[in-house]
Enzyme design. Structure first.
Site, PDB file in Angstrom:
ATOM      1  N   ASP A 178      55.988 -44.142  36.875  1.00 52.50           N
ATOM      2  CA  ASP A 178      55.746 -44.022  35.438  1.00 52.50           C
ATOM      3  C   ASP A 178      54.511 -43.183  35.138  1.00 52.50           C
ATOM      4  O   ASP A 178      53.751 -42.830  36.046  1.00 52.50           O
ATOM      5  CB  ASP A 178      55.623 -45.422  34.790  1.00 52.50           C
ATOM      6  N   ASN A 204      53.973 -60.080  32.783  1.00 50.56           N
ATOM      7  CA  ASN A 204      55.131 -60.378  31.927  1.00 50.56           C
ATOM      8  C   ASN A 204      56.465 -60.068  32.618  1.00 50.56           C
ATOM      9  O   ASN A 204      57.508 -60.063  31.980  1.00 50.56           O
ATOM     10  CB  ASN A 204      55.035 -59.603  30.605  1.00 50.56           C
ATOM     11  N   HIS A 244      57.324 -57.169  34.109  1.00 49.43           N
ATOM     12  CA  HIS A 244      57.777 -55.770  34.124  1.00 49.43           C
ATOM     13  C   HIS A 244      57.670 -55.164  35.523  1.00 49.43           C
ATOM     14  O   HIS A 244      56.862 -55.589  36.348  1.00 49.43           O
ATOM     15  CB  HIS A 244      57.047 -54.918  33.068  1.00 49.43           C
ATOM     16  N   GLU A 259      59.441 -53.021  30.137  1.00 45.34           N
ATOM     17  CA  GLU A 259      58.960 -54.255  29.533  1.00 45.34           C
ATOM     18  C   GLU A 259      60.134 -55.211  29.275  1.00 45.34           C
ATOM     19  O   GLU A 259      61.299 -54.791  29.291  1.00 45.34           O
ATOM     20  CB  GLU A 259      58.241 -53.921  28.210  1.00 45.34           C
TER      21      GLU A 259
HETATM   22  P1  PGA Z   1      48.558 -54.480  38.906  1.00 43.24           P
HETATM   23  O1  PGA Z   1      49.725 -54.007  37.937  1.00 43.24           O
HETATM   24  O2  PGA Z   1      48.971 -54.086  40.279  1.00 43.24           O
HETATM   25  O3  PGA Z   1      47.331 -53.743  38.455  1.00 43.24           O
HETATM   26  O4  PGA Z   1      48.446 -55.965  38.761  1.00 43.24           O
HETATM   27  C1  PGA Z   1      51.041 -54.280  38.284  1.00 43.24           C
HETATM   28  C2  PGA Z   1      51.986 -53.850  37.162  1.00 43.24           C
HETATM   29  O5  PGA Z   1      51.631 -53.958  35.993  1.00 43.24           O
HETATM   30  O6  PGA Z   1      53.094 -53.400  37.476  1.00 43.24           O
END
Ligand code: PGA
Length: 262
Positions: A69, A140, A142, A147
């Site tokens: 992304d 959450n 994702h 999302e």
């Molecule tokens: P993080 O993010 O590795 O910084 O916890 C993971 C994500 O949001 O996919």
């Protein structure tokens, strides 16, 4: 699905590195293609892979990398763009060449242009054929920036970020207002095309999302649950991220019986 629960961060990085290297090694023709993630989670893995490069056990000089992304509105040269982040945290660390790093382009003069760039990226991804996709998971549920509510068949597209995701990522920006509101993200259908998925989660803040993704229903409400559809998934957790799993005993028994490596 293999669920590997590591005793500590070093062991998690080792499990993940093994899963990635085995996945890349099973490519039959052409150069390896690695799907890469940003965020804090994969940094231990990248550092473990760098140590293997230093010891001559791995080499990413001919590997192509495809990002999950990118933020909409940030040029690839912006220091918080995922392109720059991956140049610093992946290319400079494990030796993927910058010209072999592919990232979605969320920068353009119009929404139509960004939509067209997203479609072109999706086609490029399909053409390349990702061998191993590294995934983190949001609090959450994702993966990428898909999302909750994302179509399980979605392709690379523009996606609005939730308030929670923007708050989670505000630490990288000059306050919450500076966090972009939209991203271009590989879709869940795009991610499923990779031949192997390696999802890593560490820390108690991920425990609910992990339990829902692995043991809950397949649902757009928890986008990471889409990994249940994939035939080759390795999930690497630490104790804290695994703490809400109901089938823990089974995962430990199955991991102890792994005979052929991951
Ligand atoms: P993080 O993010 O590795 O910084 O916890 C993971 C994500 O949001 O996919």
């Amino acid at each position: 699905m293999e669920v590997l629960i590591a005793a500590n961060a070093e062991e998690a990085a080792t499990f993940a590195a093994e899963a990635v290297l085995h996945g890349l090694a099973s490519r039959k023709t052409g150069n390896p293609v690695l799907g890469v993630a940003t965020g804090s989670t994969p940094l231990g893995l990248y550092s473990e892979l760098a140590q293997r490069v230093a010891r001559g056990e791995a080499d990413f000089g001919s590997t192509s990398a495809y990002a999950l992304d990118e933020y909409v509105g940030l040029e690839g040269t912006h220091e918080q763009s995922y392109r720059q982040t991956l140049i610093n945290e992946l290319c400079h660390v494990i030796g993927v060449k910058e010209e072999n790093l592919h990232t979605p382009n969320g920068f353009g003069d119009s929404e139509e242009q960004i939509i067209a760039q997203a479609a072109a990226y999706d086609a490029q991804l399909t053409e390349a054929g990702v061998d191993v996709q590294i995934l983190g998971i949001g609090t959450n549920g994702h993966i990428g920036f898909n999302e909750p509510g994302s179509s399980l068949g979605s392709r690379t597209r523009i996606k609005r970020l939730t308030a929670q995701t923007r708050a989670d990522n505000a630490r990288f920006f000059d306050g919450l207002d500076a966090v972009p509101t939209h991203s271009v993200t590989q879709g869940l259908g795009s991610i499923l095309q990779a031949r192997r998925l390696v999802l890593i989660a560490t820390g108690s803040q991920k425990a609910d999302a992990v339990a829902t993704a692995l043991e809950g229903a397949l649902s757009a409400a928890c986008p990471a649950s889409v990994i249940q559809l994939h035939p080759d998934v390795v999930v690497v957790l630490d104790e804290a991220a695994a703490s809400n799993l109901k089938n823990r005993r089974y995962y430990d028994d199955a991991a102890a019986g792994l005979q052929f490596g991951i």
